[in-house]
Design an enzyme around this catalytic site. Structure first.
Site, PDB file in Angstrom:
ATOM      1  NE  ARG A  48      -3.940  -1.710   2.566  1.00 28.91           N
ATOM      2  CZ  ARG A  48      -5.166  -1.221   2.381  1.00 28.91           C
ATOM      3  NH1 ARG A  48      -5.355   0.060   2.218  1.00 28.91           N
ATOM      4  NH2 ARG A  48      -6.204  -2.032   2.361  1.00 28.91           N
ATOM      5  CE1 TYR A 102      -4.418   7.532  -2.652  1.00 34.10           C
ATOM      6  CE2 TYR A 102      -5.052   6.494  -0.592  1.00 34.10           C
ATOM      7  CZ  TYR A 102      -5.272   7.445  -1.560  1.00 34.10           C
ATOM      8  OH  TYR A 102      -6.336   8.306  -1.447  1.00 34.10           O
ATOM      9  CD  GLU A 152       5.625   6.200   3.322  1.00 35.05           C
ATOM     10  OE1 GLU A 152       5.908   7.407   3.342  1.00 35.05           O
ATOM     11  OE2 GLU A 152       5.570   5.501   4.352  1.00 35.05           O
ATOM     12  CG  ASN A 194     -14.695   4.208   3.790  1.00 32.00           C
ATOM     13  OD1 ASN A 194     -14.852   4.331   2.578  1.00 32.00           O
ATOM     14  ND2 ASN A 194     -14.829   3.049   4.423  1.00 32.00           N
ATOM     15  CB  VAL A 252     -17.708  -2.645   2.359  1.00 32.08           C
ATOM     16  CG1 VAL A 252     -17.817  -1.372   3.173  1.00 32.08           C
ATOM     17  CG2 VAL A 252     -18.780  -3.638   2.771  1.00 32.08           C
ATOM     18  CG  ASN A 278     -17.497  -4.614  -3.265  1.00 32.23           C
ATOM     19  OD1 ASN A 278     -17.340  -4.111  -4.386  1.00 32.23           O
ATOM     20  ND2 ASN A 278     -16.488  -5.081  -2.538  1.00 32.23           N
ATOM     21  CD  GLN A 338     -15.225  -7.277   8.998  1.00 24.92           C
ATOM     22  OE1 GLN A 338     -15.858  -7.957   9.793  1.00 24.92           O
ATOM     23  NE2 GLN A 338     -14.950  -7.686   7.754  1.00 24.92           N
ATOM     24  N   PRO A 365      -8.803  -3.882   4.509  1.00 24.30           N
ATOM     25  CG  PRO A 365     -10.062  -2.606   3.012  1.00 24.30           C
ATOM     26  CD  PRO A 365      -9.795  -4.024   3.443  1.00 24.30           C
ATOM     27  NE  ARG A 366      -4.214  -0.176   6.532  1.00 29.65           N
ATOM     28  CZ  ARG A 366      -3.166   0.125   5.793  1.00 29.65           C
ATOM     29  NH1 ARG A 366      -1.956  -0.102   6.230  1.00 29.65           N
ATOM     30  NH2 ARG A 366      -3.333   0.694   4.610  1.00 29.65           N
TER      31      ARG A 366
END
Lengths: 316, 316
Positions: free
Chosen positions: A144, A147, A149, A176, A189, A192, A211, A274-275
């Site tokens: 990742r 993006y 950095e 997000n 998500v 989707n 999550q 994704p975190r």
């Protein structure tokens, strides 16, 4: 009248900004190379007398449109993981050369510069929620990093131009965000789920669905951007919605909005899931009196209403 | 014979690498724009039949010297805080455009690419010592970010070229290094102490002198670089000396080396005092069988012996 050069004008956020600026009576020069932007988003405004479009790769050069420029706003970049991992070098370049070209153009015109940074500068955060003072937890050479950095570099050079050349700059960190005109293949998500639901497919839930994510409706983001243009603040400002939903809660809200039960299908959590990130928005509130106001069910309703009929009925 | 293009050849590390490569029978094309490099370092090798120098700003373009190239080694960058804070935008550019120009040149020649990164990618670390797997703790838009973020970006784009274009790359993270031919104005403690001692001035100790630093002698670094060129490893490798000294211990060693007492003068610790960093060098040892071998008193002796007579006798 304010004249704004906007890179990434054909992107999701760029197209909503263009719409808002034109509605407010401003003039917009949009620039995009369609690496992740969509031609349909340019077509929306092409007939507008105060809109002009230049197809260009801003990492190479931003064509000077001539005349007065009040703002250079740099929103160009692949922003969803599938896109930036498909174009890692282009993503790095639009953060470095692209940002610098924008700063140089702003400087040449005596214009202000606005950088769209991202919550990904926080990486896989060890602090929740994330205030702007948190320095982040980013792998500088992981998958990742093209993006993360790039955007950290973009912030660094923006502050360097501010400190060293006196450019009047703004930096936002966008969390997000969803809404009409997201690319159906952006891999996130809400996109989707909405497309799966409209196609009558089961919604893919990774893991046990416990999550959490927070979701900002695009109009809230645009409002925050417009307000930040009106104040002088050079430090980064988070713009995001701090209300968290589990994936199963998101399924519930979508069931309410569509007024029908939605079957789900469980899959293992991907390695690179994704975190979790959640914005601390105290700075935006203090500076701008801003908080998100569009609840998830309203935003989802508007997002669904904007999906073209063919996308909603064609099985994938 | 190996033909090496080396950016930053007139810098401290670059000049020692050039010396080593020429001694080993290689051909070196040195490139520098003297933003922080020194013309004297180029002059050392100008008469050598296997050395060629090109004065150029590698952030703009790296002139293609023609012929075969086996390595492109990117060591150009201001590296000491006073220098990179004087040239923040040039420092950012040499990390982004400079690195990319080097990668493009390597790719065009089928050459390998070697990036000089830095322990500053760890920022103000929360983990001691720092293994390569530590992601660092860096303020993306603080005063040091022009260097830290430039190098993090440089690592990210190096890995992107490796993953996406198959370029055969190496990345080292250089910790505090000293030796002959450091710029007298580099602002780091060994340089300051040596020059103060040789001028008969009191050594400036910040705070109570209990803060620690680790110091790598340049020959150890060069040996690690040469060994890494001989193995295939794309992940970053720390090169530094893990032995720590307090500032007062450093004063002691210097007193032994000079065989006379050195008066000190205490000053408050600056707000932006360089952070403690200590390398975990297990990876370099495992991969290369490398550890630093030059003790501080030996390295200091050699550093002092190389100070030109006029610098040693002229009061500042």
């Amino acid at each position: 009248m304010t004249r704004i050069l906007l890179t990434g004008s054909a992107g999701f956020v760029g197209s909503h900004l263009t719409e808002r600026f034109l509605a407010e009576g401003h003039e917009v020069v949009g620039v995009d190379n369609y690496i992740s932007g969509q031609r349909d988003n340019t077509a929306l405004f092409l007939d507008h007398p105060r809109f002009r479009f230049i197809e260009a790769d801003v990492s190479r050069a931003i064509p000077d449109p001539g005349g007065q420029l009040d703002w250079v706003m740099h929103f160009a970049s692949p922003a969803s993981p599938p896109h930036y991992q498909q174009f890692p070098i282009e993503t790095l370049m639009v953060g470095a050369q692209g940002t610098q070209n924008g700063l140089d153009l702003a400087r040449a015109h005596g214009a202000k510069f606005f950088l769209a940074s991202t919550s990904e500068v926080y990486g896989d955060p060890l602090v929740h929620p994330q205030p702007e003072s948190y320095w982040g937890h980013v792998n500088p050479n992981g998958l990742r990093s093209c993006y993360d950095e790039a955007k950290r570099y973009a912030e660094a050079i923006t502050m360097a131009y501010h400190r060293h050349h006196g450019v009047d700059t703004r930096i936002i960190r966008i969390f997000n965000t969803y809404g009409p005109r997201m690319r159906p293949d952006d891999g996130r998500v809400i996109t989707n789920f909405v497309h799966q639901a409209l196609r009558g497919e089961a919604l893919t839930v990774y893991g046990d669905g416990s999550q959490t994510r927070s979701f900002q409706y695009i109009d809230d983001l645009v409002e925050g951007i417009v307000r930040l243009m009106g104040v002088e603040e050079h430090e980064p400002v988070n713009l995001g919605n701090p209300v968290e939903f589990t994936m199963l809660e998101l399924v519930d809200v979508l069931q309410q909005v569509l007024a029908r039960p939605l079957p789900t299908r469980q899959e293992p959590i991907p390695h690179d899931d994704p975190r979790q990130r959640k914005p601390d928005i105290a700075r935006a509130y203090d500076l701008l009196g801003w908080t998100p106001v569009v609840p998830l069910h309203d935003g989802l309703r508007r997002t669904i209403a904007a999906v073209p009929a063919e996308a909603a009925s064609t099985p994938a």
